[in-house]
Write a protein that holds these residues in place. Structure first.
Motif, mmCIF file in Angstrom:
data_model
loop_
_atom_site.group_PDB
_atom_site.id
_atom_site.type_symbol
_atom_site.label_atom_id
_atom_site.label_comp_id
_atom_site.label_asym_id
_atom_site.label_seq_id
_atom_site.Cartn_x
_atom_site.Cartn_y
_atom_site.Cartn_z
ATOM 1 N N ALA A 46 4.132 -10.768 8.497
ATOM 2 C CA ALA A 46 3.699 -9.796 7.492
ATOM 3 C C ALA A 46 4.872 -9.093 6.834
ATOM 4 C CB ALA A 46 2.769 -8.760 8.135
ATOM 5 N N ARG A 150 7.853 -1.414 6.244
ATOM 6 C CA ARG A 150 6.757 -1.778 5.349
ATOM 7 C C ARG A 150 6.278 -3.185 5.670
ATOM 8 N NH1 ARG A 150 9.936 1.694 2.465
ATOM 9 N NH2 ARG A 150 8.900 3.162 1.060
ATOM 10 N N GLN A 152 2.964 -6.103 4.697
ATOM 11 C CA GLN A 152 2.057 -6.375 3.587
ATOM 12 C C GLN A 152 1.226 -7.632 3.838
ATOM 13 O OE1 GLN A 152 5.150 -6.752 0.541
ATOM 14 N NE2 GLN A 152 4.817 -8.974 0.481
ATOM 15 N N LEU A 158 -6.900 -9.840 3.111
ATOM 16 C CA LEU A 158 -7.640 -8.629 3.470
ATOM 17 C C LEU A 158 -9.143 -8.853 3.324
ATOM 18 C CD1 LEU A 158 -7.345 -5.660 4.306
ATOM 19 C CD2 LEU A 158 -7.242 -5.084 1.878
ATOM 20 N N ALA A 247 -4.831 -2.568 8.067
ATOM 21 C CA ALA A 247 -4.439 -2.439 6.663
ATOM 22 C C ALA A 247 -5.623 -2.126 5.763
ATOM 23 C CB ALA A 247 -3.762 -3.731 6.197
ATOM 24 N N PHE A 266 1.807 0.050 6.900
ATOM 25 C CA PHE A 266 0.891 -0.220 5.796
ATOM 26 C C PHE A 266 0.599 1.025 4.963
ATOM 27 C CE2 PHE A 266 -0.474 -3.930 8.459
ATOM 28 C CZ PHE A 266 -0.124 -4.914 7.542
ATOM 29 N N ASN A 286 5.634 7.274 7.975
ATOM 30 C CA ASN A 286 4.591 7.108 6.970
ATOM 31 C C ASN A 286 4.312 8.477 6.352
ATOM 32 O OD1 ASN A 286 2.225 6.606 5.522
ATOM 33 N ND2 ASN A 286 0.993 6.110 7.321
#
Length: 337
Positions: A46, A150, A152, A158, A247, A266, A286
């Motif tokens: 990721a 980070r 993604q 998703l 996420a 995320f 975060n």
């Protein structure tokens, strides 16, 4: 182009914390391959900037001398530089056996023969992002806020994973109530259950309970105490799917754990309850995170103890955090988002 092999740490949270190092390497043109144990490898899948992930066939805590030699033989001639993130001797064996010309890491357990560029071991428990990022050289990380992990996933991933779980993105809460390190890091199950009941009553959204197979019993206990509010997915998903579900969540509540760092990477609105460990060492990096730690509020001289089990048997640092306080903090993070 510098072909770089990154020997990954063995814990999920530490793997997440290494993402800024990957970003630094990729930004200067390095081609990064991550060599990771199977339960950590999904984290690197990721990460933007990781070209390839090699899963290492080793058991936790074992030297596996012969297996490391076999893996090293398959890597010979493929890499110019190795970055060895763990401090153990065994983690430095593969780059050495593979004959990788430049082998970079901390002095660690005494590795003068295995590494040819060694950084001095820092004292105490340094912030992990800076600890790993320093391996890339250049200026040190001045502040964690300027370089945070980070991760993604694309929208299709998703949609696919949430749909397979019977969920919709932003249509559920996610709790990660376990912690690999031990119960002194875990907010009480009864508190999680009370929070689940309240969130479900207020918003009508299910609470998804995530974790490994070791945490199924804990999650079942929470679900039983919050009838109709929870769905137990602990032990029923791969790590990569658990990461996708985090996420896609509206908000996340957890202990100090690997999944806490996943949520932070995320940028999900989250509340992290700390007990035996310290947010000064491994905070969720975060801007949408709220940490609750009672060290100063309760004047807990024992905190952080970094014990697996509370030496005093009361775990006041955790039991003293009320579900109402966590719910209010989560509402605040949602507004801030």
């Amino acid at each position: 182009m510098n072909r770089a092999l990154l020997i990954a740490p063995q814990w999920i949270g530490d793997a997440v914390m290494s993402q800024p190092l990957v970003s630094r390497l990729a930004a200067r043109g390095d081609e990064v391959t991550a060599a990771a144990l199977p339960w950590v490898a999904p984290v690197y899948r990721a990460m933007a900037g990781v070209r390839e992930v090699i899963e290492l066939p080793f058991a936790h805590g074992r030297l596996d001398w012969s297996a490391r030699r076999r893996v090293a033989a398959t890597l010979r001639g493929r890499f110019d530089t190795a970055y060895v993130l763990p401090n153990s001797i065994k983690s430095a064996l593969i780059p050495f056996f593979a004959g990788i010309p430049q082998r970079i890491g901390y002095q660690g357990e005494g590795r003068p023969l295995l590494l040819n560029k060694r950084l001095p071991n820092p004292g105490g428990r340094p912030p992990m992002v800076a600890f790993y990022s320093a391996l890339a050289g250049g200026p040190a990380v001045a502040a964690q806020e300027t370089e945070r992990p980070r991760l993604q996933f694309d929208a299709a991933t998703l949609e696919r994973v949430t749909a397979a779980a019977g969920l919709a993105p932003q249509g559920y809460w996610a709790f990660a109530p376990g912690a690999e390190y031990g119960p002194a890091k875990c907010w009480p199950a009864s508190h999680y259950a009370e929070l689940a009941r309240s969130l479900h009553a207020a918003h009508g959204l299910p609470v998804v309970l995530l974790g490994s197979g070791k945490e199924v019993a804990l999650c079942d206990e929470i679900a039983a105490a919050a009838p109709g509010a929870c769905r137990v997915l602990a032990g029923k998903t791969t790590l990569i799917d658990a990461m996708v579900l985090i996420a896609g969540a509206r908000g996340v509540v957890s202990n100090d754990s690997g999944l806490m760092h996943v949520a932070a990477a995320f940028g999900i609105p989250q509340v992290a309850v700390f007990g035996s460990t310290s947010p000064e060492h491994t905070p969720p990096l975060n801007p949408r995170a709220q940490v609750i730690w009672l060290k100063e509020e309760l004047q807990l001289d024992c905190a952080p103890c970094f014990d697996r089990v509370c030496r005093f048997g009361h775990t006041r640092c955790l039991t003293g955090v009320s579900p109402q306080r966590v719910e209010a903090a989560l509402a605040d993070r949602l507004l801030a988002a």
